[in-house]
Design a protein around this motif. Sequence first.
Motif, PDB file in Angstrom:
ATOM      1  N   ILE A   1      -6.944   2.945  -3.571  1.00 47.46           N
ATOM      2  CA  ILE A   1      -8.158   2.207  -3.176  1.00 47.46           C
ATOM      3  C   ILE A   1      -8.459   1.114  -4.187  1.00 47.46           C
ATOM      4  O   ILE A   1      -8.800  -0.017  -3.829  1.00 47.46           O
ATOM      5  N   GLY A   2      -8.298   1.424  -5.465  1.00 46.03           N
ATOM      6  CA  GLY A   2      -8.529   0.392  -6.475  1.00 46.03           C
ATOM      7  C   GLY A   2      -7.552  -0.748  -6.343  1.00 46.03           C
ATOM      8  O   GLY A   2      -7.930  -1.932  -6.451  1.00 46.03           O
ATOM      9  N   SER A   3      -6.290  -0.423  -6.084  1.00 44.43           N
ATOM     10  CA  SER A   3      -5.286  -1.471  -5.925  1.00 44.43           C
ATOM     11  C   SER A   3      -5.534  -2.303  -4.677  1.00 44.43           C
ATOM     12  O   SER A   3      -5.442  -3.537  -4.700  1.00 44.43           O
TER      13      SER A   3
ATOM     14  N   SER B   1       0.836  -1.201   0.000  1.00 47.72           N
ATOM     15  CA  SER B   1       0.000   0.000   0.000  1.00 47.72           C
ATOM     16  C   SER B   1       0.871   1.251   0.000  1.00 47.72           C
ATOM     17  O   SER B   1       0.611   2.206  -0.749  1.00 47.72           O
ATOM     18  N   TRP B   2       1.891   1.229   0.847  1.00 46.63           N
ATOM     19  CA  TRP B   2       2.777   2.392   0.893  1.00 46.63           C
ATOM     20  C   TRP B   2       3.495   2.577  -0.441  1.00 46.63           C
ATOM     21  O   TRP B   2       3.582   3.689  -0.976  1.00 46.63           O
ATOM     22  N   LEU B   3       4.012   1.456  -1.000  1.00 47.54           N
ATOM     23  CA  LEU B   3       4.704   1.554  -2.287  1.00 47.54           C
ATOM     24  C   LEU B   3       3.751   1.984  -3.394  1.00 47.54           C
ATOM     25  O   LEU B   3       4.108   2.797  -4.261  1.00 47.54           O
TER      26      LEU B   3
ATOM     27  N   ALA C   1       1.681   6.003  -7.090  1.00 40.97           N
ATOM     28  CA  ALA C   1       0.535   6.793  -7.552  1.00 40.97           C
ATOM     29  C   ALA C   1       0.832   8.293  -7.470  1.00 40.97           C
ATOM     30  O   ALA C   1       0.468   9.064  -8.366  1.00 40.97           O
ATOM     31  N   MET C   2       1.483   8.716  -6.392  1.00 40.97           N
ATOM     32  CA  MET C   2       1.833  10.131  -6.272  1.00 40.97           C
ATOM     33  C   MET C   2       2.824  10.542  -7.356  1.00 40.97           C
ATOM     34  O   MET C   2       2.713  11.628  -7.948  1.00 40.97           O
ATOM     35  N   ASN C   3       3.782   9.635  -7.641  1.00 43.40           N
ATOM     36  CA  ASN C   3       4.726   9.949  -8.714  1.00 43.40           C
ATOM     37  C   ASN C   3       4.001  10.070 -10.054  1.00 43.40           C
ATOM     38  O   ASN C   3       4.290  10.969 -10.863  1.00 43.40           O
ATOM     39  N   ALA C   4       3.062   9.130 -10.278  1.00 44.95           N
ATOM     40  CA  ALA C   4       2.291   9.196 -11.523  1.00 44.95           C
ATOM     41  C   ALA C   4       1.449  10.475 -11.576  1.00 44.95           C
ATOM     42  O   ALA C   4       1.325  11.117 -12.629  1.00 44.95           O
ATOM     43  N   ALA C   5       0.848  10.867 -10.440  1.00 42.45           N
ATOM     44  CA  ALA C   5       0.061  12.100 -10.401  1.00 42.45           C
ATOM     45  C   ALA C   5       0.942  13.316 -10.652  1.00 42.45           C
ATOM     46  O   ALA C   5       0.551  14.256 -11.363  1.00 42.45           O
ATOM     47  N   HIS C   6       2.152  13.313 -10.088  1.00 45.42           N
ATOM     48  CA  HIS C   6       3.077  14.412 -10.334  1.00 45.42           C
ATOM     49  C   HIS C   6       3.401  14.525 -11.823  1.00 45.42           C
ATOM     50  O   HIS C   6       3.424  15.629 -12.387  1.00 45.42           O
ATOM     51  N   VAL C   7       3.640  13.370 -12.450  1.00 47.85           N
ATOM     52  CA  VAL C   7       3.973  13.393 -13.876  1.00 47.85           C
ATOM     53  C   VAL C   7       2.813  13.990 -14.680  1.00 47.85           C
ATOM     54  O   VAL C   7       3.010  14.845 -15.562  1.00 47.85           O
ATOM     55  N   ALA C   8       1.583  13.531 -14.362  1.00 52.95           N
ATOM     56  CA  ALA C   8       0.420  14.005 -15.120  1.00 52.95           C
ATOM     57  C   ALA C   8       0.158  15.492 -14.884  1.00 52.95           C
ATOM     58  O   ALA C   8      -0.038  16.283 -15.821  1.00 52.95           O
ATOM     59  N   PHE C   9       0.162  15.913 -13.605  1.00 58.64           N
ATOM     60  CA  PHE C   9      -0.148  17.306 -13.303  1.00 58.64           C
ATOM     61  C   PHE C   9       1.000  18.241 -13.659  1.00 58.64           C
ATOM     62  O   PHE C   9       0.786  19.421 -13.968  1.00 58.64           O
ATOM     63  N   ASP C  10       2.248  17.706 -13.600  1.00 60.10           N
ATOM     64  CA  ASP C  10       3.377  18.553 -13.981  1.00 60.10           C
ATOM     65  C   ASP C  10       3.312  18.930 -15.455  1.00 60.10           C
ATOM     66  O   ASP C  10       3.814  19.999 -15.856  1.00 60.10           O
ATOM     67  N   ARG C  11       2.727  18.078 -16.258  1.00 57.51           N
ATOM     68  CA  ARG C  11       2.558  18.425 -17.667  1.00 57.51           C
ATOM     69  C   ARG C  11       1.637  19.652 -17.821  1.00 57.51           C
ATOM     70  O   ARG C  11       1.873  20.525 -18.666  1.00 57.51           O
ATOM     71  N   SER C  12       0.588  19.694 -16.978  1.00 57.64           N
ATOM     72  CA  SER C  12      -0.295  20.878 -17.026  1.00 57.64           C
ATOM     73  C   SER C  12       0.447  22.126 -16.599  1.00 57.64           C
ATOM     74  O   SER C  12       0.294  23.208 -17.197  1.00 57.64           O
TER      75      SER C  12
ATOM     76  N   LEU D   1      -6.086  11.771  -6.638  1.00 61.54           N
ATOM     77  CA  LEU D   1      -5.825  10.781  -7.688  1.00 61.54           C
ATOM     78  C   LEU D   1      -5.041   9.594  -7.136  1.00 61.54           C
ATOM     79  O   LEU D   1      -5.347   8.440  -7.449  1.00 61.54           O
ATOM     80  N   ALA D   2      -4.047   9.885  -6.294  1.00 62.52           N
ATOM     81  CA  ALA D   2      -3.251   8.799  -5.709  1.00 62.52           C
ATOM     82  C   ALA D   2      -4.111   7.909  -4.826  1.00 62.52           C
ATOM     83  O   ALA D   2      -3.991   6.681  -4.845  1.00 62.52           O
TER      84      ALA D   2
END
Length: 462
Positions: free
Chosen positions: A167-169, A26-28, A33-44, A161-162
């Motif tokens: 929760i889905g995972s 869960s922690w990993l 997920a936070m890294n993925a969210a950073h990548v997506a939002f950093d593009r914006s 988003l994370a």
Amino acid sequence: MPKPNLRRQVSLWLLLPLVALLALDSWLTYQRAMNAAHVAFDRSLAFSLKSIREGTRLSDGQVEVDLPYLALEMFESDAGGKIYYLIREDSGRAVTGYADLPLPPKRAMPEPYQTRFYDATYRGEQLRMGALRLPVHDVPTAQTRVVWIMVGETIEPRQALAREILIGSLTQEALLIVLALGIVWLGVGRGLRPLNRLSATVAARADDDPAPLDQTGLPSEVEPLVDSINQYIGRLRRMQESRRRFFTDAAHQLKTPLAVIQAESELALREAREERARTHLKRLNGAVRQAGKGVQQLLSLARLDADSGHLVKLAPLSLDKVARSVTLDWSPVARARNIDLGFEQEEKVDVTGQRDLLAELCGNLIDNAIRYAGDGSVITVRVTRAAEGPLLQVIDNGPGIAPQERDAVFERFYRSSATQNVEGSGLGLSIVREIARVHHARISLDEAPGGGLIVSVQFAKD
């Protein structure tokens, strides 16, 4: 107290590490997920910086900014996060936006035309910032200014988003754990079927059934258990056979002396003259004595049998003292038969053993020598320390034992062809062999120089 259940124990043993692994995952997963969210939002954020960059220019020595429509729309969004921006000159003068937005740390300071992303705290909120360092040129006046363009966003949308990904995972992994435990529960139940069949087989066996358990169709993990049970059954069978052999030997040994006792007692009752009655009673006494000795020897054999289950406790003791004491005890018997019984000792010799058993061993060897060497013979009991370890020897100058019979004389009730007329039971050397086995000693028979017999008991080194 309820008995432990193997299924439940295995399930619990699996559940605890699975829960720990789930927590770690869960922690990993949240970090990923936070890294993925950073990548997506950093593009914006990068798109916003690019849009603002295209509207930034230097005119008449002043920096002017035309915020694009898309950038304005982003700043006014109510998607759940807050947007902060700042356009400032390198000198520190704010052109527009929030003048106190934090600059990137020195280690993240961007080069010109480079975009850097960093985390910052602003007004008590965590922000994800994007910064662009832009040189702006005024061609007519040939002036250049360095402008900072910074856009920041609170991290609530990224966290949302994370969490959604997490929760889905977790839902998927929790379902997998439940399914895995169910499979383990069924698998353990199926795996226990051979044990249940084995339990039913053992419960259905007759008390006197000595046959080993059948291992056909059993898993390899169960075979050691069945092997141990079969070994236990084998030990029980050998103990039962030992008991039966003891009673058979006892019956064989007592049958003849008791018959003699009965016959001689009947003759003693019929005789009228005193002298003849004394003769019969003397024979009766000898037969009773022989029967008593036979019973004692049988009991010794039963106690020393390898499968009797009797444990012999060994302790350090002086072998020479035991042998000397036994030799002195047999001296009157030797003198009565005009036998020269002597004892020799070179040094103090210690062994690990049981005093009473070693005394019985030595006594049986001296008794055999007295019986079979004959009247007027010479018998020597010797205790030495050989290269292999402590050594006990009984040496006589009697007729000895033929080489082809030296192994057979250790069997129960075996009588050498040269000693058929000598009174004895044929159990003495059998007892000696068993006592030697208990003491991890080796016994051997050799011809003495000049004729006779040497019985050697070689003990191991301590």
